[in-house]
Design a protein around this motif. Sequence first.
Motif, PDB file in Angstrom:
ATOM      1  N   ARG A  70       2.794  22.576 135.091  1.00 11.65           N
ATOM      2  CA  ARG A  70       2.816  21.222 133.875  1.00 11.65           C
ATOM      3  C   ARG A  70       1.522  20.380 134.284  1.00 11.65           C
ATOM      4  O   ARG A  70       0.950  20.112 133.327  1.00 11.65           O
ATOM      5  N   GLU A  98      -1.249  28.040 127.036  1.00  9.19           N
ATOM      6  CA  GLU A  98       0.160  27.667 126.472  1.00  9.19           C
ATOM      7  C   GLU A  98       1.446  28.235 126.184  1.00  9.19           C
ATOM      8  O   GLU A  98       2.424  27.891 126.331  1.00  9.19           O
ATOM      9  N   PRO A  99       1.156  29.692 126.223  1.00  6.25           N
ATOM     10  CA  PRO A  99       2.439  30.558 126.112  1.00  6.25           C
ATOM     11  C   PRO A  99       3.317  30.196 127.333  1.00  6.25           C
ATOM     12  O   PRO A  99       4.612  30.368 127.041  1.00  6.25           O
ATOM     13  N   LEU A 140       3.942  27.502 128.320  1.00 10.12           N
ATOM     14  CA  LEU A 140       4.694  26.410 128.210  1.00 10.12           C
ATOM     15  C   LEU A 140       5.846  26.605 127.425  1.00 10.12           C
ATOM     16  O   LEU A 140       7.169  26.475 127.878  1.00 10.12           O
ATOM     17  N   ALA A 141       6.064  27.490 126.362  1.00 12.24           N
ATOM     18  CA  ALA A 141       7.065  27.788 125.350  1.00 12.24           C
ATOM     19  C   ALA A 141       8.170  28.721 126.339  1.00 12.24           C
ATOM     20  O   ALA A 141       9.195  28.647 126.256  1.00 12.24           O
ATOM     21  N   ARG A 142       7.344  30.008 127.059  1.00 16.07           N
ATOM     22  CA  ARG A 142       8.135  30.822 127.697  1.00 16.07           C
ATOM     23  C   ARG A 142       9.216  30.133 128.734  1.00 16.07           C
ATOM     24  O   ARG A 142      10.285  30.639 128.977  1.00 16.07           O
ATOM     25  N   ASN A 143       8.690  29.209 129.576  1.00 16.74           N
ATOM     26  CA  ASN A 143       9.629  28.444 130.358  1.00 16.74           C
ATOM     27  C   ASN A 143      10.018  27.265 130.010  1.00 16.74           C
ATOM     28  O   ASN A 143      10.732  26.561 130.879  1.00 16.74           O
ATOM     29  N   GLY A 144      10.053  26.855 128.830  1.00 18.35           N
ATOM     30  CA  GLY A 144      10.500  25.401 128.284  1.00 18.35           C
ATOM     31  C   GLY A 144       9.992  24.290 128.899  1.00 18.35           C
ATOM     32  O   GLY A 144      10.886  23.467 129.143  1.00 18.35           O
ATOM     33  N   ASP A 193       3.791  34.971 134.274  1.00 19.93           N
ATOM     34  CA  ASP A 193       2.797  33.836 134.281  1.00 19.93           C
ATOM     35  C   ASP A 193       1.930  34.004 135.115  1.00 19.93           C
ATOM     36  O   ASP A 193       0.840  33.069 135.274  1.00 19.93           O
TER      37      ASP A 193
END
Length: 164
Positions: free
Chosen positions: A19, A62-63, A65-69, A123
Amino acid sequence: MSFEPVKARLFDTFIDGFRVAYEEEISGETYFARLAEFQTGRARQALELMARMEVVTARAIEPVLARNGILTTPLDQLRQEGRFEADLLASVSATELFTTMRDTYDAYVAEFEATLAQAPDADRPAMQVLIDHEVALIDFARAELQGDANSLQPLQDYLARFAG
């Protein structure tokens, strides 16, 4: 102007480290773009390339972020922070900026490597992108400070590799 030493931060979890890394790419775009406004010639060109690198890096990761919420600070706030940080350095010479990169950005590499060690397999490539981007910045700064006419090459190579 003297710069505060940069020390590698240690994060409790991959999510925390990732993050922060992502948010710093977002603020970094504005930071480097704003610094470019204070410089001329080759220094301005280098800083503009760095701003582009931040955009390319953020998009590449960025992917995750979505994959890990992963939720982040609002992007506008991050961009404001980058601009604020750059404005504090309005009178700093390019040599000072690049010396700081050369001498302190290895702390970010260490940070990213520690976060990479915590990363799930899916990741790990994103963390390697972050490492590669930081290494390109350091390689540029070393070459530029040594007077290498091809000092922009690490930045251009990074962009050619990841902007595609």
